[in-house]
Design a protein around this motif. Structure first.
Motif, PDB file in Angstrom:
ATOM      1  N   ALA A 115       7.455 -28.631  25.415  1.00  0.00           N
ATOM      2  CA  ALA A 115       6.895 -27.458  24.735  1.00  0.00           C
ATOM      3  C   ALA A 115       6.855 -27.673  23.229  1.00  0.00           C
ATOM      4  O   ALA A 115       5.852 -27.370  22.567  1.00  0.00           O
ATOM      5  CB  ALA A 115       7.715 -26.218  25.079  1.00  0.00           C
ATOM      6  N   VAL A 116       7.937 -28.184  22.665  1.00  0.00           N
ATOM      7  CA  VAL A 116       7.978 -28.441  21.220  1.00  0.00           C
ATOM      8  C   VAL A 116       6.906 -29.456  20.836  1.00  0.00           C
ATOM      9  O   VAL A 116       6.167 -29.278  19.857  1.00  0.00           O
ATOM     10  CB  VAL A 116       9.366 -28.940  20.793  1.00  0.00           C
ATOM     11  CG1 VAL A 116       9.372 -29.334  19.316  1.00  0.00           C
ATOM     12  CG2 VAL A 116      10.427 -27.870  21.050  1.00  0.00           C
ATOM     13  N   ASN A 117       6.793 -30.521  21.611  1.00  0.00           N
ATOM     14  CA  ASN A 117       5.838 -31.584  21.281  1.00  0.00           C
ATOM     15  C   ASN A 117       4.384 -31.134  21.396  1.00  0.00           C
ATOM     16  O   ASN A 117       3.496 -31.746  20.793  1.00  0.00           O
ATOM     17  CB  ASN A 117       6.070 -32.789  22.191  1.00  0.00           C
ATOM     18  CG  ASN A 117       7.324 -33.566  21.822  1.00  0.00           C
ATOM     19  OD1 ASN A 117       7.786 -33.513  20.684  1.00  0.00           O
ATOM     20  ND2 ASN A 117       7.891 -34.273  22.784  1.00  0.00           N
ATOM     21  N   ASN A 118       4.138 -30.088  22.167  1.00  0.00           N
ATOM     22  CA  ASN A 118       2.764 -29.613  22.366  1.00  0.00           C
ATOM     23  C   ASN A 118       2.465 -28.303  21.632  1.00  0.00           C
ATOM     24  O   ASN A 118       1.404 -27.711  21.838  1.00  0.00           O
ATOM     25  CB  ASN A 118       2.490 -29.442  23.860  1.00  0.00           C
ATOM     26  CG  ASN A 118       2.340 -30.766  24.580  1.00  0.00           C
ATOM     27  OD1 ASN A 118       1.253 -31.331  24.635  1.00  0.00           O
ATOM     28  ND2 ASN A 118       3.433 -31.273  25.126  1.00  0.00           N
ATOM     29  N   SER A 119       3.372 -27.890  20.782  1.00  0.00           N
ATOM     30  CA  SER A 119       3.203 -26.612  20.090  1.00  0.00           C
ATOM     31  C   SER A 119       2.432 -26.727  18.784  1.00  0.00           C
ATOM     32  O   SER A 119       2.023 -25.713  18.213  1.00  0.00           O
ATOM     33  CB  SER A 119       4.580 -26.012  19.787  1.00  0.00           C
ATOM     34  OG  SER A 119       5.252 -26.807  18.806  1.00  0.00           O
ATOM     35  N   GLY A 120       2.257 -27.944  18.286  1.00  0.00           N
ATOM     36  CA  GLY A 120       1.592 -28.126  17.005  1.00  0.00           C
ATOM     37  C   GLY A 120       2.474 -27.850  15.810  1.00  0.00           C
ATOM     38  O   GLY A 120       2.006 -27.843  14.660  1.00  0.00           O
ATOM     39  N   SER A 174      13.054 -22.546  23.431  1.00  0.00           N
ATOM     40  CA  SER A 174      12.365 -23.064  24.625  1.00  0.00           C
ATOM     41  C   SER A 174      13.360 -23.445  25.715  1.00  0.00           C
ATOM     42  O   SER A 174      13.129 -23.182  26.897  1.00  0.00           O
ATOM     43  CB  SER A 174      11.512 -24.282  24.246  1.00  0.00           C
ATOM     44  OG  SER A 174      10.512 -23.932  23.310  1.00  0.00           O
ATOM     45  N   LYS A 175      14.477 -24.040  25.309  1.00  0.00           N
ATOM     46  CA  LYS A 175      15.502 -24.436  26.285  1.00  0.00           C
ATOM     47  C   LYS A 175      16.140 -23.200  26.919  1.00  0.00           C
ATOM     48  O   LYS A 175      16.344 -23.142  28.154  1.00  0.00           O
ATOM     49  CB  LYS A 175      16.567 -25.282  25.583  1.00  0.00           C
ATOM     50  CG  LYS A 175      17.823 -25.586  26.402  1.00  0.00           C
ATOM     51  CD  LYS A 175      17.545 -26.436  27.607  1.00  0.00           C
ATOM     52  CE  LYS A 175      18.831 -27.009  28.192  1.00  0.00           C
ATOM     53  NZ  LYS A 175      19.830 -25.975  28.584  1.00  0.00           N
ATOM     54  N   ALA A 176      16.476 -22.197  26.110  1.00  0.00           N
ATOM     55  CA  ALA A 176      17.098 -20.978  26.646  1.00  0.00           C
ATOM     56  C   ALA A 176      16.143 -20.254  27.587  1.00  0.00           C
ATOM     57  O   ALA A 176      16.560 -19.751  28.645  1.00  0.00           O
ATOM     58  CB  ALA A 176      17.520 -20.060  25.498  1.00  0.00           C
ATOM     59  N   LEU A 177      14.875 -20.201  27.233  1.00  0.00           N
ATOM     60  CA  LEU A 177      13.892 -19.537  28.095  1.00  0.00           C
ATOM     61  C   LEU A 177      13.662 -20.347  29.371  1.00  0.00           C
ATOM     62  O   LEU A 177      13.565 -19.774  30.471  1.00  0.00           O
ATOM     63  CB  LEU A 177      12.583 -19.355  27.338  1.00  0.00           C
ATOM     64  CG  LEU A 177      11.481 -18.546  28.025  1.00  0.00           C
ATOM     65  CD1 LEU A 177      11.966 -17.143  28.371  1.00  0.00           C
ATOM     66  CD2 LEU A 177      10.237 -18.469  27.136  1.00  0.00           C
ATOM     67  N   ALA A 178      13.597 -21.662  29.250  1.00  0.00           N
ATOM     68  CA  ALA A 178      13.406 -22.518  30.434  1.00  0.00           C
ATOM     69  C   ALA A 178      14.563 -22.370  31.414  1.00  0.00           C
ATOM     70  O   ALA A 178      14.367 -22.390  32.632  1.00  0.00           O
ATOM     71  CB  ALA A 178      13.254 -23.977  30.004  1.00  0.00           C
ATOM     72  N   ILE A 195       5.216 -23.382  25.924  1.00  0.00           N
ATOM     73  CA  ILE A 195       4.438 -23.835  24.768  1.00  0.00           C
ATOM     74  C   ILE A 195       4.035 -22.637  23.901  1.00  0.00           C
ATOM     75  O   ILE A 195       4.125 -22.680  22.670  1.00  0.00           O
ATOM     76  CB  ILE A 195       3.200 -24.623  25.228  1.00  0.00           C
ATOM     77  CG1 ILE A 195       3.630 -25.934  25.907  1.00  0.00           C
ATOM     78  CG2 ILE A 195       2.276 -24.918  24.043  1.00  0.00           C
ATOM     79  CD1 ILE A 195       2.492 -26.690  26.569  1.00  0.00           C
ATOM     80  N   ARG A 196       3.606 -21.551  24.545  1.00  0.00           N
ATOM     81  CA  ARG A 196       3.233 -20.336  23.814  1.00  0.00           C
ATOM     82  C   ARG A 196       4.427 -19.818  23.009  1.00  0.00           C
ATOM     83  O   ARG A 196       4.279 -19.425  21.837  1.00  0.00           O
ATOM     84  CB  ARG A 196       2.762 -19.277  24.810  1.00  0.00           C
ATOM     85  CG  ARG A 196       2.499 -17.886  24.273  1.00  0.00           C
ATOM     86  CD  ARG A 196       1.316 -17.846  23.335  1.00  0.00           C
ATOM     87  NE  ARG A 196       1.727 -18.055  21.941  1.00  0.00           N
ATOM     88  CZ  ARG A 196       0.908 -18.130  20.921  1.00  0.00           C
ATOM     89  NH1 ARG A 196      -0.379 -18.028  21.126  1.00  0.00           N
ATOM     90  NH2 ARG A 196       1.360 -18.303  19.688  1.00  0.00           N
ATOM     91  N   CYS A 197       5.592 -19.793  23.603  1.00  0.00           N
ATOM     92  CA  CYS A 197       6.787 -19.291  22.916  1.00  0.00           C
ATOM     93  C   CYS A 197       7.255 -20.246  21.823  1.00  0.00           C
ATOM     94  O   CYS A 197       7.788 -19.803  20.795  1.00  0.00           O
ATOM     95  CB  CYS A 197       7.898 -19.015  23.927  1.00  0.00           C
ATOM     96  SG  CYS A 197       7.553 -17.597  25.007  1.00  0.00           S
TER      97      CYS A 197
END
Length: 272
Positions: A115-120, A174-178, A195-197
């Protein structure tokens, strides 16, 4: 006494009788030296087992460092509390490759990093040169690692790194939500929400820097926010379930380290 005296000298044995007969000599074995090929730079970090002092110039970042006898590899593992962004040295004498051995294997950690890598989010990190290849800028959260390689025996493996507040917050959230959503949803269905978050996290951390960590997280997860709308959809638009999830995520985030200001760009090498 007419016995025989044995003298062992330099690998040969002489026998002298009492009659003064000529010595009997055994020919020593001839051992040819092993032939070895020319020393070459290493191609991965599989043999990076020689410990170097930990790299800890940035507040919140601690990188365990190991190398090999040629000093052309440098295995860096983040043992600190903040996420590091790692890239090659300024002269591009080294390059970065993945170091999967020892990285987290749980699905939530892997999904969070994707998610971080694809968030821009890296686009806004000013210390990353505009000409830097994207595959040479590696986000390394806590417990993750990267392999740095030099292709020349004349150059130590070297890298630059920094601690970025926004990227650290993105990984934590992202980790906590995942951890919450992956129990009931597939990775394919969950990843767009993560990714949105992650994007929302970067926007809030950079856009509202005066808020505390927890205040920023609360706003990211709040009703009506882009992140909330996305994860609530995973829960069949159940508001109560979304409230419970937000509470669980915030509880996990309260246990994470407090965010640190961005660090300067620093350098580390495989020098002993």
């Amino acid at each position: 006494m007419s016995g025989v005296v044995l003298l062992a000298v330099a690998g040969c044995t002489s026998a002298e009788g009492s009659s003064g007969s000529s010595p009997v000599t055994e020919t020593p074995s001839i051992v040819l030296p092993r032939t070895t090929g020319p020393v070459k730079p290493t191609s991965d970090c599989a043999h990076s087992t020689e410990q170097l002092p930990p790299e800890a110039q940035a507040d919140g970042v601690a990188l365990a460092a190991t190398t090999d006898p040629t000093r052309t590899s440098l295995l860096l593992k983040n043992i600190g509390g903040m996420t590091a962004i790692i890239m090659p040295d300024a002269g591009f004498t080294s390059r970065l490759i993945a170091a999967p051995a020892g990285n987290p294997t749980d699905l939530a950690s892997r999904a969070a990093l994707i998610a971080v890598n694809n968030s821009g989010g890296l686009a806004g990190v000013l210390d990353i040169p505009v000409f830097m290849p994207k595959n040479q800028v590696i986000v390394v959260p806590p417990q993750w690692g990267v392999c740095v390689l030099s292709d020349s025996l004349k150059e130590f493996a070297s890298a630059r790194y920094l601690q970025d507040k926004s990227t650290t917050a993105q990984y934590f959230l992202s980790k906590a939500l995942a951890d919450q959503v992956l129990g009931k949803n597939s990775i394919a269905r969950t990843q767009p929400t993560l990714i949105r978050c992650a994007k929302s996290t970067a926007d809030i951390v950079k856009g509202k820097p005066t808020l505390s960590d927890i205040e920023q997280y609360v706003e990211i997860l709040a009703p009506g926010s882009p992140c909330r709308n996305s994860y609530q959809a995973l829960l069949h638009s159940d508001r109560d379930a979304a409230d419970q999830m937000a509470t669980a995520v915030l509880s996990e985030l309260q246990a994470t380290p407090r965010l640190k200001p961005n660090s300067d760009l620093l350098i580390t090498t495989a020098r002993s």
